[in-house]
Design a protein around this motif. Structure first.
Motif, short mmCIF file in Angstrom:
data_model
loop_
_atom_site.label_atom_id
_atom_site.label_comp_id
_atom_site.label_asym_id
_atom_site.label_seq_id
_atom_site.Cartn_x
_atom_site.Cartn_y
_atom_site.Cartn_z
N ASP A 217 59.40 20.14 18.09
CA ASP A 217 60.07 19.53 19.24
C ASP A 217 60.76 20.58 20.13
N ALA A 218 61.27 21.63 19.49
CA ALA A 218 61.93 22.67 20.27
C ALA A 218 60.95 23.61 20.97
N LEU A 219 59.78 23.80 20.37
CA LEU A 219 58.84 24.80 20.88
C LEU A 219 57.82 24.24 21.86
N ILE A 220 57.39 23.01 21.61
CA ILE A 220 56.17 22.51 22.24
C ILE A 220 56.50 21.45 23.30
N ASP A 221 55.90 21.62 24.46
CA ASP A 221 56.01 20.59 25.51
C ASP A 221 54.86 19.61 25.36
N ASP A 222 55.13 18.35 25.69
CA ASP A 222 54.12 17.28 25.67
C ASP A 222 53.41 17.15 24.32
N PHE A 223 54.15 17.30 23.24
CA PHE A 223 53.51 17.24 21.92
C PHE A 223 52.96 15.84 21.63
N ILE A 224 51.73 15.80 21.17
CA ILE A 224 51.13 14.54 20.70
C ILE A 224 50.76 14.73 19.24
N GLU A 225 51.35 13.95 18.36
CA GLU A 225 50.99 14.08 16.94
C GLU A 225 49.67 13.37 16.69
N LEU A 226 48.79 14.03 15.92
CA LEU A 226 47.49 13.47 15.57
C LEU A 226 47.46 13.21 14.07
N HIS A 227 46.76 12.17 13.69
CA HIS A 227 46.86 11.71 12.30
C HIS A 227 45.51 11.63 11.59
N GLY A 228 45.56 11.76 10.28
CA GLY A 228 44.43 11.37 9.42
C GLY A 228 43.40 12.44 9.16
N ASP A 229 42.78 12.35 7.97
CA ASP A 229 41.74 13.33 7.63
C ASP A 229 40.34 12.75 7.83
N ARG A 230 40.26 11.48 8.25
CA ARG A 230 38.98 10.77 8.48
C ARG A 230 38.18 10.57 7.20
N ARG A 231 38.83 10.77 6.04
CA ARG A 231 38.12 10.60 4.78
C ARG A 231 38.82 9.61 3.87
N ALA B 180 64.99 28.59 16.86
CA ALA B 180 63.74 28.14 17.49
C ALA B 180 63.40 29.02 18.70
N ARG B 181 64.44 29.43 19.43
CA ARG B 181 64.20 30.28 20.62
C ARG B 181 63.58 31.61 20.19
N ARG B 182 64.10 32.18 19.12
CA ARG B 182 63.57 33.46 18.63
C ARG B 182 62.15 33.30 18.09
N LEU B 183 61.92 32.19 17.40
CA LEU B 183 60.57 31.91 16.89
C LEU B 183 59.58 31.79 18.04
N LYS B 184 60.01 31.06 19.08
CA LYS B 184 59.13 30.84 20.23
C LYS B 184 58.78 32.16 20.91
N LYS B 185 59.77 33.02 21.03
CA LYS B 185 59.55 34.31 21.68
C LYS B 185 58.49 35.11 20.92
N THR B 186 58.60 35.16 19.60
CA THR B 186 57.64 35.89 18.77
C THR B 186 56.25 35.26 18.85
N LEU B 187 56.20 33.94 18.77
CA LEU B 187 54.90 33.25 18.81
C LEU B 187 54.19 33.53 20.14
N LEU B 188 54.95 33.45 21.23
CA LEU B 188 54.36 33.64 22.55
C LEU B 188 53.82 35.05 22.72
N GLN B 189 54.65 36.01 22.35
CA GLN B 189 54.26 37.42 22.48
C GLN B 189 53.01 37.70 21.65
N THR B 190 52.97 37.15 20.42
CA THR B 190 51.85 37.37 19.52
C THR B 190 50.58 36.70 20.04
N LEU B 191 50.73 35.45 20.51
CA LEU B 191 49.56 34.73 21.02
C LEU B 191 48.97 35.43 22.23
N ARG B 192 49.82 35.88 23.14
CA ARG B 192 49.33 36.55 24.35
C ARG B 192 48.50 37.77 23.99
N GLU B 193 48.96 38.47 22.95
CA GLU B 193 48.24 39.66 22.48
C GLU B 193 46.90 39.25 21.86
#
Lengths: 269, 278
Positions: free
Chosen positions: B31-45, B234-247
């Protein structure tokens, strides 16, 4: 050796002449109990005489965490089993069919997987991928080796990834799950065989029965986590009595020997 | 706890923080990191596993698939979430959504917070070991970037089952271990009184894992821990995730997979008979 004259079945208590017992593949003729075998005995049963050549037999465990009593435990295991680690890997021939092989040592710290077991399995898979050899693994294990902590856990990811390499060179992994196969080994290479064979009565699971019983606080159903139970739940291909095992493996190797349709599927590019 | 310097903390102190009842859960971070989060459910099995949450949304405008084990905040919710211990369905849902992410070129973020995969009758019947094994296998070949952060408890195979990533981080008070220190003390020493020793011996803190080269970095929590400052954590986590993903988003898939393979390939410490440490 007097001790080798007779053997007593741990399950039903019947006493067998060792020489007869040996010819019966170390299976109790009365109750069908499959005795646990060490790696050299397995190789003798499966490989053509003199064909097995060990790989990476020089790898040795260290004590990377400085874990209490690990070093003495390793020394003791080596002394008791004559093996220097919980898996033996190499190449051999089975009825003339070449295969890369890994056989676990059930009595070496419960055939648990630490850095060396993970490395030897991975190297074997890479060797087989490179040399286009099918892989046969005779597995038993108490799981990841606690004394190497997180490094043991990472061997699960490492070995699973190496199976992908084997598949990229389109070679099969045949697994034989023996008693007991549990924990981190089951949750990595043991459950990733293209063809999964299990020995009759073998205990196979993720969590050990004791842990499950403690968690849920009720008695476990009869036959729970035994090979036949897994077969019934769709987790295995076949349960084979030991006397038919070699024949079954040879047939599987033979089927994979030629490839009638040679066009490469696209999903690996 | 407040007056303790981080260097003075025992392994058991860290375990207590990692399991702290007020520690942010996976859903809190999402909730802190993600905008417009949609939770998806189920393993279809078979079912939907509430112990594993997963879905899609944006991380600073980058579409991502994000997932992790979910603990509860109170007894009632913990029972529903099974204390963050997933069944095979949880791992299969995670895999389904990772493959979906691969199909649409979305990077994957996984957050780890679990005591372990659930050890129960149904879990065994439906192939807990197989579900985890297949995830390890598939993640090692997933052709999109994967970033993992252990935010709380990294409990053994149940954690690793969604943690075969290009980069693995840990929050500074998180733990990651092959077995719980309670389990270790009971199995190895048959002595439940020696849990503190087991916690030390297992080397399960973020700093230990960094030293053992199993993780890529530690994200420091503000003192005394994430439970007091969830937003800043959460802010620190987001910063690391963003920097890592961009790389990672700049790397070709073949190179990415080769690097991911080598990352795990190189883990393990042993010697050859000449005594050379390899």
């Amino acid at each position: 050796m007097l001790a080798k004259l007779f053997v007593k079945c741990q399950q039903c208590g019947t006493t067998h002449f060792y020489s007869f017992f040996k010819h019966a593949y170390f299976v109790c003729s009365r109750c069908g109990h499959h005795f646990r075998l060490d790696a050299p005995t397995w190789l003798k049963q499966l490989c053509d005489r003199g064909s097995f050549q060990e790989l990476d037999g020089n790898l040795k465990s260290l004590d990377p965490l400085g874990f209490p009593k690990y070093e003495s435990k390793l020394a003791q295991a080596t002394q008791q089993t004559g093996a220097n680690e919980a898996v033996m890997t190499g190449v051999g021939e089975i009825d003339g069919y070449p295969a890369a092989m890994a056989v676990m040592e059930p009595n070496f710290i419960m055939a648990s997987m630490g850095s060396v077991v993970g490395e030897k399995i991975t190297r074997l898979l890479e060797y087989a991928a490179l040399n286009k050899l099918p892989v046969l693994m005779v597995i038993s294990s108490g799981g990841a080796r606690m004394q190497e902590g997180i490094l043991s856990l990472m061997q699960m990811a490492k070995t699973a990834a190496a199976i992908r390499r084997l598949h990229e060179s389109r070679m099969p992994l045949i697994t034989v799950l023996t008693d007991p196969t549990t924990g981190g080994v089951t949750a990595s290479f043991a459950m990733l065989g293209d063809i999964s064979i299990a020995e009759a009565g073998a205990l196979i699971g993720f969590a050990g029965p004791r842990v499950i019983q403690q968690t849920i606080g009720q008695k476990l159903p009869e036959g729970f986590q035994r090979a036949e139970f897994l077969l019934e739940h769709g987790m295995l291909d076949i349960v084979v009595p030991r006397k038919n095992l070699k024949k079954t493996i040879v047939t599987i190797l033979k089927i994979h020997r030629s490839r009638p349709y040679t066009r490469r599927p696209q999903y690996f590019n | 706890m407040k007056e303790l310097d981080t260097t003075m903390k025992t392994a058991l102190d860290t375990v207590r923080l990692a399991r702290h009842g007020k520690r942010p859960t996976t859903r809190d971070y999402i909730d802190a990191l993600i905008d417009d989060f949609i939770e998806l459910h189920g393993d279809r099995r078979f079912a939907d596993d509430p112990a594993m949450v997963a879905g899609i949304g944006f991380l600073e405008g980058i579409p991502v698939t994000i997932m992790g084990q979910q603990k509860g905040r109170n007894v009632k919710e913990n029972i529903r979430r099974n204390f963050g211990m997933a069944h095979p369905e949880g791992y299969r849902k995670a895999l389904r959504l990772m493959l979906q992410a691969e199909r649409f070129g979305r990077p994957v973020i996984t957050l780890i917070d679990t005591p372990g995969a659930y050890p129960g009758i149904g879990a065994e019947e439906r192939g807990q070991a197989e579900a985890i094994a297949v995830n390890l296998y598939e993640m090692s070949g997933l052709r999109v970037p994967i970033v993992t952060c252990v935010t709380g408890e990294g409990g053994s195979g149940g954690a690793l089952g969604i943690a075969v990533a290009d980069r693995v981080f840990m929050l500074s008070n998180a733990i990651y271990s092959v077995i719980s220190h309670e389990g270790c003390a009971s199995i190895l020493w048959k002595d439940t009184g020696r849990t503190a020793d087991a916690a030390e011996a297992l080397r399960l803190t973020a700093r230990d894992l960094k030293e053992l080269k199993v993780i890529d970095g530690i994200i420091p929590e503000p003192d005394p821990g994430a439970h007091e400052f969830p937003a800043e954590t959460a802010r620190r986590l987001k910063k690391t995730l963003l920097q890592t993903l961009r790389e990672l988003l700049e790397i070709d898939p073949d190179a990415l997979l080769q690097q991911r393979y080598m990352k795990f390939r190189n883990m393990g410490i042993f010697a050859n008979s000449a005594g050379t440490i390899l």
